[in-house]
Design a protein around this motif. Structure first.
Motif, PDB file in Angstrom:
ATOM      1  N   SER A 139       0.660  -1.653  -0.210  1.00 50.81           N
ATOM      2  CA  SER A 139      -0.176  -0.045  -0.288  1.00 50.81           C
ATOM      3  C   SER A 139       0.684   1.555   0.410  1.00 50.81           C
ATOM      4  N   ASP A 140       1.898   1.367   0.517  1.00 51.89           N
ATOM      5  CA  ASP A 140       2.470   2.364   0.456  1.00 51.89           C
ATOM      6  C   ASP A 140       4.203   2.795  -1.076  1.00 51.89           C
ATOM      7  N   SER A 141       4.311   1.399  -1.898  1.00 50.20           N
ATOM      8  CA  SER A 141       4.940   0.868  -3.052  1.00 50.20           C
ATOM      9  C   SER A 141       4.940   2.616  -4.115  1.00 50.20           C
ATOM     10  N   ARG A 142       4.069   2.725  -4.425  1.00 53.01           N
ATOM     11  CA  ARG A 142       3.758   4.400  -5.360  1.00 53.01           C
ATOM     12  C   ARG A 142       3.831   5.600  -4.616  1.00 53.01           C
ATOM     13  N   LEU A 143       3.984   6.748  -5.082  1.00 53.33           N
ATOM     14  CA  LEU A 143       3.657   8.241  -5.166  1.00 53.33           C
ATOM     15  C   LEU A 143       1.993   7.701  -5.313  1.00 53.33           C
ATOM     16  N   LYS A 144       2.064   8.797  -4.022  1.00 53.30           N
ATOM     17  CA  LYS A 144       0.189   9.323  -3.905  1.00 53.30           C
ATOM     18  C   LYS A 144      -0.144  10.777  -4.226  1.00 53.30           C
ATOM     19  N   TYR A 145      -1.010  10.234  -4.334  1.00 53.90           N
ATOM     20  CA  TYR A 145      -2.128  11.909  -4.890  1.00 53.90           C
ATOM     21  C   TYR A 145      -3.374  11.931  -4.783  1.00 53.90           C
ATOM     22  N   CYS A 146      -3.851  12.870  -4.119  1.00 50.23           N
ATOM     23  CA  CYS A 146      -5.664  13.272  -3.899  1.00 50.23           C
ATOM     24  C   CYS A 146      -6.329  14.184  -4.966  1.00 50.23           C
ATOM     25  N   PRO A 147      -7.291  13.497  -5.747  1.00 56.83           N
ATOM     26  CA  PRO A 147      -6.966  13.963  -7.065  1.00 56.83           C
ATOM     27  C   PRO A 147      -7.866  15.039  -6.619  1.00 56.83           C
ATOM     28  N   GLU A 158      15.960   3.824  -5.312  1.00 53.46           N
ATOM     29  CA  GLU A 158      16.293   3.015  -5.866  1.00 53.46           C
ATOM     30  C   GLU A 158      16.196   2.814  -7.504  1.00 53.46           C
ATOM     31  N   GLN A 159      17.003   2.268  -8.081  1.00 53.58           N
ATOM     32  CA  GLN A 159      16.926   1.860  -9.693  1.00 53.58           C
ATOM     33  C   GLN A 159      16.336   2.682 -10.266  1.00 53.58           C
ATOM     34  N   SER A 160      15.903   3.960  -9.529  1.00 52.69           N
ATOM     35  CA  SER A 160      14.517   4.692 -10.233  1.00 52.69           C
ATOM     36  C   SER A 160      15.572   6.334 -10.647  1.00 52.69           C
ATOM     37  N   PHE A 161      15.737   6.306 -12.219  1.00 55.03           N
ATOM     38  CA  PHE A 161      16.248   7.591 -12.524  1.00 55.03           C
ATOM     39  C   PHE A 161      15.503   8.419 -13.641  1.00 55.03           C
ATOM     40  N   THR A 162      13.857   8.478 -13.189  1.00 56.75           N
ATOM     41  CA  THR A 162      13.403   9.470 -14.549  1.00 56.75           C
ATOM     42  C   THR A 162      12.847  10.540 -12.848  1.00 56.75           C
ATOM     43  N   LEU A 163      12.576  11.444 -13.859  1.00 57.22           N
ATOM     44  CA  LEU A 163      11.578  12.453 -13.201  1.00 57.22           C
ATOM     45  C   LEU A 163      10.126  12.876 -13.523  1.00 57.22           C
ATOM     46  N   ASN A 164       9.088  11.799 -12.996  1.00 56.09           N
ATOM     47  CA  ASN A 164       7.682  11.504 -12.820  1.00 56.09           C
ATOM     48  C   ASN A 164       6.903  13.099 -12.746  1.00 56.09           C
ATOM     49  N   PRO A 165       6.406  14.337 -13.209  1.00 58.53           N
ATOM     50  CA  PRO A 165       6.031  15.388 -12.317  1.00 58.53           C
ATOM     51  C   PRO A 165       4.389  14.871 -12.260  1.00 58.53           C
ATOM     52  N   ALA A 166       4.217  15.202 -11.318  1.00 54.83           N
ATOM     53  CA  ALA A 166       2.323  14.943 -11.096  1.00 54.83           C
ATOM     54  C   ALA A 166       1.504  15.304 -11.543  1.00 54.83           C
ATOM     55  N   GLU A 167       2.106  17.041 -12.611  1.00 56.99           N
ATOM     56  CA  GLU A 167       1.528  17.338 -14.170  1.00 56.99           C
ATOM     57  C   GLU A 167       0.387  16.183 -14.719  1.00 56.99           C
ATOM     58  N   ILE A 168       2.024  16.049 -15.753  1.00 55.03           N
ATOM     59  CA  ILE A 168       2.083  14.792 -16.788  1.00 55.03           C
ATOM     60  C   ILE A 168       1.851  13.131 -16.014  1.00 55.03           C
ATOM     61  N   THR A 169       1.712  12.918 -14.501  1.00 59.58           N
ATOM     62  CA  THR A 169       1.496  11.497 -13.878  1.00 59.58           C
ATOM     63  C   THR A 169       0.026  11.269 -13.812  1.00 59.58           C
ATOM     64  N   VAL A 170      -0.334  11.844 -13.219  1.00 56.09           N
ATOM     65  CA  VAL A 170      -1.872  11.504 -12.284  1.00 56.09           C
ATOM     66  C   VAL A 170      -3.184  11.304 -13.349  1.00 56.09           C
ATOM     67  N   ASN A 171      -3.760  10.449 -13.214  1.00 63.54           N
ATOM     68  CA  ASN A 171      -4.997  10.330 -14.284  1.00 63.54           C
ATOM     69  C   ASN A 171      -6.039  11.089 -13.000  1.00 63.54           C
ATOM     70  N   LEU A 172      -6.616  11.720 -13.715  1.00 63.87           N
ATOM     71  CA  LEU A 172      -7.822  12.640 -13.454  1.00 63.87           C
ATOM     72  C   LEU A 172      -9.103  11.170 -11.964  1.00 63.87           C
ATOM     73  N   GLN A 173      -9.384  11.429 -11.932  1.00 59.21           N
ATOM     74  CA  GLN A 173     -10.688  10.316 -11.495  1.00 59.21           C
ATOM     75  C   GLN A 173     -11.758  11.256 -10.483  1.00 59.21           C
ATOM     76  N   GLU A 174     -12.872  10.658  -9.608  1.00 60.02           N
ATOM     77  CA  GLU A 174     -14.052  11.034  -8.786  1.00 60.02           C
ATOM     78  C   GLU A 174     -13.073  10.580  -7.765  1.00 60.02           C
ATOM     79  N   PRO A 175     -13.880  12.146  -6.282  1.00 58.42           N
ATOM     80  CA  PRO A 175     -12.720  11.032  -5.466  1.00 58.42           C
ATOM     81  C   PRO A 175     -14.022  10.658  -4.870  1.00 58.42           C
TER      82      PRO A 175
END
Ligand code: ZN
Length: 448
Positions: free
Chosen positions: A115-123, A167-184
């Motif tokens: 449950s804590d393996s990914r970066l999390k966001y609030c829609p 570790e082993q993560s060599f990218t910059l992943n901006p939230a703006e282009i990563t998140v999928n907007l969905q109903e909260p």
């Protein structure tokens, strides 16, 4: 060379800030951005801290910010350092900001659960941030371990596709282009919301760089007024406490409920894990201030130190120590033996080495603890016997998962971890640990 850094947003991770630098400055590739920001090409950006910066970037940032403020307000430092001893806390602050050493040397960073393996966001925060700042960003408080709610909007956090590990993560992943907007989706469990708010309040509370009251003493003192400690204060009922606490958090449904050994190690001043401390304190109804700005007298601190084993202590009441440790050891051994303790559920072998590690015991300590020794003996088994139990477990697991479809000896080997050449030593034990029918089916699958 780095020329410009965007404004950093409230509660934004430094990682997120660098992600936005990457898109704002028009770096075409991650490698270009890394060259401008990081020390050398082997470095990866740190998701939770600052990472190893090159001198130019470090100097620029140090000109813009008091570096300690950046660490306290824009990294996960308050989670990992909140409860560690004072000197260690100061040392960690310095090393993160000035010599960028590997944070694993500074405090314990536990492996992540699913449950804590990914970066999390609030829609809803995404919507608000876009409105206010024109773009979304990664919020720090959403990344707290065991946090599944945005406490501002009372809705569930969403897991992104981006790993939370650095570790082993060599990218910059901006939230703006990563998140999928969905109903909260809103959280109805008021206790879960209250626990999440508690964690956020503890996370946000000012960090005390003056007082050095051990967190074990703070918790001991709170436990004193409860049914989990004898009136004398000489011993506590840790097993009963953890059992009750685990039921409480399983009912709430949090991602990772503290285990017996995790609680034990916090109470014995051997670990300082944020989530475990918060779980104990919230369960004990402690106020946020009681936890973050405790006021204990020297006598109170000393009483706790005298109540359990401490490194360097001359005299130990072995009988009390044995009585206190035995039920805890029993639980830990049982969880390992049955597989409850492992993420996959695989039954493991209870070795002395694991028990010493889980209980945080110094070497040879068990020699003085006869009750504990007896329990350990009860769970001891040879490698061959443990392999047999693993094979039975793997067989039953595959049988229920494949629901009628065939599976093979190679599947059993893969999940049991038992090597092919060890099979002949294992077979005699199969029938000892399962019924005749299952034993026969296993032997058949092994083509014996
Ligand atoms: Zn929100």
């Amino acid at each position: 060379m780095i020329a410009y850094l965007p404004e950093i947003y409230p509660d934004e991770l430094v990682y997120s800030w660098f992600c936005r630098y990457y898109i704002h400055t028009g770096c075409i590739t991650n490698t270009m951005a890394f060259q401008e920001l990081l020390y050398n090409r082997c470095n990866n950006p740190s998701k939770e801290f600052i990472g190893h910066l090159n001198t130019v970037t470090a100097e620029l940032i140090q000109r813009l910010f008091a570096i300690d403020d950046l660490i306290i307000n824009h990294t996960m430092y308050p989670q990992y350092a909140r409860f560690i001893p004072l000197q260690q806390k100061k040392k960690a602050l310095y090393h993160i900001g000035y010599d960028f050493c590997d944070v694993h040397h500074l405090f314990a960073i536990l492996p992540r659960t699913q449950s804590d393996s990914r970066l999390k966001y609030c829609p809803l925060c995404v919507q608000e941030d876009r409105k206010k700042h024109g773009e979304a960003y990664w919020h720090r408080k959403h990344q707290i371990r065991n946090m599944s709610i945005c406490t501002k909007h009372k809705c569930l956090l969403v897991n992104s596709d981006i790993t939370a590990k650095s570790e082993q993560s060599f990218t910059l992943n901006p939230a703006e282009i990563t998140v999928n907007l969905q109903e909260p989706e809103y959280e109805n469990n008021t206790l879960k919301v209250a626990f999440s708010e508690y964690m956020v309040a503890v996370f946000d509370a000012p960090i005390n760089f003056e007082s050095n009251i051990p967190i074990s003493a703070v918790l001991y003192n709170a436990m004193k007024k409860t049914k989990y400690m004898k009136q004398s204060g000489k011993s506590r009922y840790t097993k009963r406490f953890v059992d009750d606490m685990q039921i409480f958090y399983k009912n709430i449904g949090i991602g990772s409920v503290a285990s017996m050994s995790q609680v034990q190690r916090v109470l014995l001043q051997d670990r300082f894990d944020f989530s475990v401390v918060c779980q104990i304190a919230f369960f004990l109804n402690m106020g946020v201030d009681d936890l973050t700005v405790p006021t204990l007298t020297n006598e109170q601190i000393e009483q706790e130190q005298n109540s359990h084993y401490m490194k360097g202590r001359e005299t130990i009441d072995w009988a009390v120590y044995d009585n206190e440790t035995a039920p805890i050891l029993e639980q830990i051994a049982y969880d390992i033996y049955t597989g409850i303790a492992s993420e996959t559920g695989r039954p493991e072998r209870v070795s002395e080495k694991i028990i010493y590690r889980e209980l945080g015991l110094p070497g040879h300590r068990l020699d003085n603890l006869p009750k504990c020794k007896t329990i350990l003996a009860k769970y001891s088994e040879s490698y061959q016997e443990n392999w047999a139990r693993r094979i039975i477990w793997a067989y039953n697991k595959l049988k229920s998962e494949c629901s009628g479809k065939p599976f093979y000896w190679s599947d059993i080997r893969r999940i049991s971890g038992v090597k092919k050449h060890n099979l002949e030593f294992v077979l005699p034990y199969i029938s000892k640990h399962t019924d005749k029918k299952t034993a026969k089916a296993i032997l058949k699958i092994c083509q014996i």
